[in-house]
Design a protein around this motif. Structure first.
Motif, PDB file in Angstrom:
ATOM      1  N   VAL A 251       0.455  -1.137  -0.070  1.00  0.00           N
ATOM      2  CA  VAL A 251       0.249  -0.126   0.192  1.00  0.00           C
ATOM      3  C   VAL A 251       1.129   1.286  -0.077  1.00  0.00           C
ATOM      4  N   GLU A 252       0.848   2.304  -1.161  1.00  0.00           N
ATOM      5  CA  GLU A 252       1.046   3.457  -1.270  1.00  0.00           C
ATOM      6  C   GLU A 252       0.429   4.426  -0.690  1.00  0.00           C
ATOM      7  N   SER A 253       0.816   6.058  -0.707  1.00  0.00           N
ATOM      8  CA  SER A 253      -0.238   6.554  -0.160  1.00  0.00           C
ATOM      9  C   SER A 253       0.187   8.114  -0.487  1.00  0.00           C
ATOM     10  N   LYS A 254      -0.124   8.964  -1.124  1.00  0.00           N
ATOM     11  CA  LYS A 254      -0.031  10.464  -1.460  1.00  0.00           C
ATOM     12  C   LYS A 254      -0.954  11.477  -0.555  1.00  0.00           C
ATOM     13  N   ARG A 255      -0.633  12.249   0.443  1.00  0.00           N
ATOM     14  CA  ARG A 255      -1.699  12.660   0.405  1.00  0.00           C
ATOM     15  C   ARG A 255      -1.804  14.150   0.019  1.00  0.00           C
ATOM     16  N   GLY A 256      -3.159  14.847   0.502  1.00  0.00           N
ATOM     17  CA  GLY A 256      -2.747  16.304  -0.103  1.00  0.00           C
ATOM     18  C   GLY A 256      -4.595  15.766  -1.140  1.00  0.00           C
ATOM     19  N   GLY A 257      -4.470  17.632  -1.703  1.00  0.00           N
ATOM     20  CA  GLY A 257      -5.477  17.400  -2.473  1.00  0.00           C
ATOM     21  C   GLY A 257      -5.870  16.432  -3.625  1.00  0.00           C
ATOM     22  N   GLY A 258      -4.756  15.971  -4.145  1.00  0.00           N
ATOM     23  CA  GLY A 258      -4.636  15.017  -5.772  1.00  0.00           C
ATOM     24  C   GLY A 258      -4.202  13.442  -4.880  1.00  0.00           C
ATOM     25  N   GLY A 259      -3.898  13.878  -3.657  1.00  0.00           N
ATOM     26  CA  GLY A 259      -3.815  12.425  -3.042  1.00  0.00           C
ATOM     27  C   GLY A 259      -4.923  10.651  -3.337  1.00  0.00           C
ATOM     28  N   TYR A 260      -4.177  10.025  -3.434  1.00  0.00           N
ATOM     29  CA  TYR A 260      -4.114   8.317  -3.575  1.00  0.00           C
ATOM     30  C   TYR A 260      -4.042   7.379  -3.084  1.00  0.00           C
ATOM     31  N   ILE A 261      -4.980   6.419  -3.061  1.00  0.00           N
ATOM     32  CA  ILE A 261      -3.897   5.160  -2.282  1.00  0.00           C
ATOM     33  C   ILE A 261      -4.149   3.958  -3.382  1.00  0.00           C
ATOM     34  N   ARG A 262      -2.372   3.577  -3.288  1.00  0.00           N
ATOM     35  CA  ARG A 262      -2.162   2.497  -4.182  1.00  0.00           C
ATOM     36  C   ARG A 262      -2.173   1.284  -3.807  1.00  0.00           C
ATOM     37  N   ILE A 263      -2.347   0.463  -4.067  1.00  0.00           N
ATOM     38  CA  ILE A 263      -2.710  -1.038  -3.374  1.00  0.00           C
ATOM     39  C   ILE A 263      -2.654  -2.024  -4.524  1.00  0.00           C
ATOM     40  N   ARG A 264      -1.728  -2.579  -4.294  1.00  0.00           N
ATOM     41  CA  ARG A 264      -1.112  -3.637  -5.509  1.00  0.00           C
ATOM     42  C   ARG A 264      -1.051  -4.910  -4.737  1.00  0.00           C
ATOM     43  N   LYS A 265      -1.092  -5.777  -5.485  1.00  0.00           N
ATOM     44  CA  LYS A 265      -0.849  -7.436  -4.752  1.00  0.00           C
ATOM     45  C   LYS A 265       0.277  -7.799  -5.200  1.00  0.00           C
ATOM     46  N   VAL A 266       1.147  -8.529  -4.319  1.00  0.00           N
ATOM     47  CA  VAL A 266       2.689  -8.510  -4.670  1.00  0.00           C
ATOM     48  C   VAL A 266       2.503  -9.920  -5.910  1.00  0.00           C
ATOM     49  N   GLN A 267       2.841 -10.243  -6.523  1.00  0.00           N
ATOM     50  CA  GLN A 267       2.485 -11.288  -7.324  1.00  0.00           C
ATOM     51  C   GLN A 267       3.690 -12.163  -6.953  1.00  0.00           C
ATOM     52  N   ILE A 268       3.726 -13.568  -7.218  1.00  0.00           N
ATOM     53  CA  ILE A 268       4.491 -14.482  -6.810  1.00  0.00           C
ATOM     54  C   ILE A 268       5.672 -15.115  -8.116  1.00  0.00           C
ATOM     55  N   VAL A 269       6.371 -14.231  -7.615  1.00  0.00           N
ATOM     56  CA  VAL A 269       8.040 -14.711  -8.987  1.00  0.00           C
ATOM     57  C   VAL A 269       7.748 -15.933  -9.033  1.00  0.00           C
ATOM     58  N   SER A 270       8.493 -16.707  -7.550  1.00  0.00           N
ATOM     59  CA  SER A 270       9.132 -18.422  -7.879  1.00  0.00           C
ATOM     60  C   SER A 270       8.331 -19.060  -6.500  1.00  0.00           C
ATOM     61  N   LYS A 271       7.751 -20.089  -6.198  1.00  0.00           N
ATOM     62  CA  LYS A 271       7.792 -20.569  -5.433  1.00  0.00           C
ATOM     63  C   LYS A 271       9.155 -20.053  -4.287  1.00  0.00           C
ATOM     64  N   ALA A 272      10.897 -20.083  -4.399  1.00  0.00           N
ATOM     65  CA  ALA A 272      11.148 -20.326  -4.165  1.00  0.00           C
ATOM     66  C   ALA A 272      11.408 -18.972  -3.449  1.00  0.00           C
ATOM     67  N   ARG A 273      10.930 -18.109  -4.279  1.00  0.00           N
ATOM     68  CA  ARG A 273      11.620 -16.496  -3.387  1.00  0.00           C
ATOM     69  C   ARG A 273      10.578 -15.994  -2.590  1.00  0.00           C
ATOM     70  N   LEU A 274       8.713 -16.979  -2.605  1.00  0.00           N
ATOM     71  CA  LEU A 274       8.480 -16.649  -1.732  1.00  0.00           C
ATOM     72  C   LEU A 274       8.713 -17.206  -0.260  1.00  0.00           C
ATOM     73  N   GLN A 275       8.707 -18.702  -1.082  1.00  0.00           N
ATOM     74  CA  GLN A 275       9.297 -19.098   0.666  1.00  0.00           C
ATOM     75  C   GLN A 275      10.670 -17.784   1.629  1.00  0.00           C
ATOM     76  N   GLU A 276      11.091 -17.630   0.379  1.00  0.00           N
ATOM     77  CA  GLU A 276      12.840 -17.390   0.911  1.00  0.00           C
ATOM     78  C   GLU A 276      12.154 -15.701   2.032  1.00  0.00           C
ATOM     79  N   LEU A 277      10.480 -14.793   1.200  1.00  0.00           N
ATOM     80  CA  LEU A 277      10.003 -13.784   1.849  1.00  0.00           C
ATOM     81  C   LEU A 277       9.303 -14.346   2.578  1.00  0.00           C
ATOM     82  N   LEU A 278       8.384 -14.751   2.732  1.00  0.00           N
ATOM     83  CA  LEU A 278       8.195 -15.635   3.823  1.00  0.00           C
ATOM     84  C   LEU A 278       8.813 -15.814   5.097  1.00  0.00           C
ATOM     85  N   THR A 279       9.717 -16.223   4.880  1.00  0.00           N
ATOM     86  CA  THR A 279      10.524 -17.308   6.322  1.00  0.00           C
ATOM     87  C   THR A 279      11.082 -16.589   6.314  1.00  0.00           C
TER      88      THR A 279
END
Length: 154
Positions: free
Chosen positions: A58-86
């Motif tokens: 989640v990224e956000s920009k405050r102010g008059g033209g502010g927004y919130i950006r929500i991005r689903k993290v894509q799984i690149v590989s199971k090995a990278r996901l395991q590293e990230l999680l563990t």
């Protein structure tokens, strides 16, 4: 009956799913108007339901033209996901709520079944791990790491 937080979460997740790049930009006030709630309700949903442990950035920009950006993290590989999680999310110690969030992410990503998720949650719950909290969180982390290794490297 579902509460407003559940409804807002489902709405945002459906938009993210339909988005070709798995990302959306929203304005808090517009979403609050749509659901006829206060903007702090939108903040609550974003801060509790769209966390890194659940697979979102989640990224956000405050102010008059502010927004919130929500991005689903894509799984690149199971090995990278395991590293990230563990290594990055679980570490040496983990609370039950954060552990459950990680299990839910595995379920949402289709890496485990509903039954496997239930078994993992039960095995790592404080009702089963009836030891001193600090040791319990360390044991839970070790158990989750081993479970994830088996799941992702099968």
């Amino acid at each position: 009956m579902r509460n407003i937080s559940d409804i807002i979460e489902q709405h945002l997740k459906s938009i993210i799913t339909e988005s070709p790049n798995g990302s959306i930009e929203i304005q808090r006030s517009e979403l609050a108007d749509l659901f006829q709630c206060v903007p702090s309700q939108i903040n609550y949903v974003i801060n509790t339901r769209f966390t890194v442990q659940k697979g979102y950035i989640v990224e956000s920009k405050r102010g008059g033209g502010g927004y919130i950006r929500i991005r689903k993290v894509q799984i690149v590989s199971k090995a990278r996901l395991q590293e990230l999680l563990t290594e990055e999310l679980i570490g040496e110690s983990i609370t039950q709520s954060v552990g459950n969030a990680i299990i839910e992410r595995l379920l949402e990503d289709g890496l485990i079944s509903q039954r496997e998720a239930a078994l993992m949650k039960i095995a790592t719950s404080r009702n089963v791990l009836m030891i001193e909290p600090n040791l319990r969180d360390k044991l839970r982390a070790a158990m989750l790491k081993q479970m994830i290794e088996v799941i992702l490297l099968k």
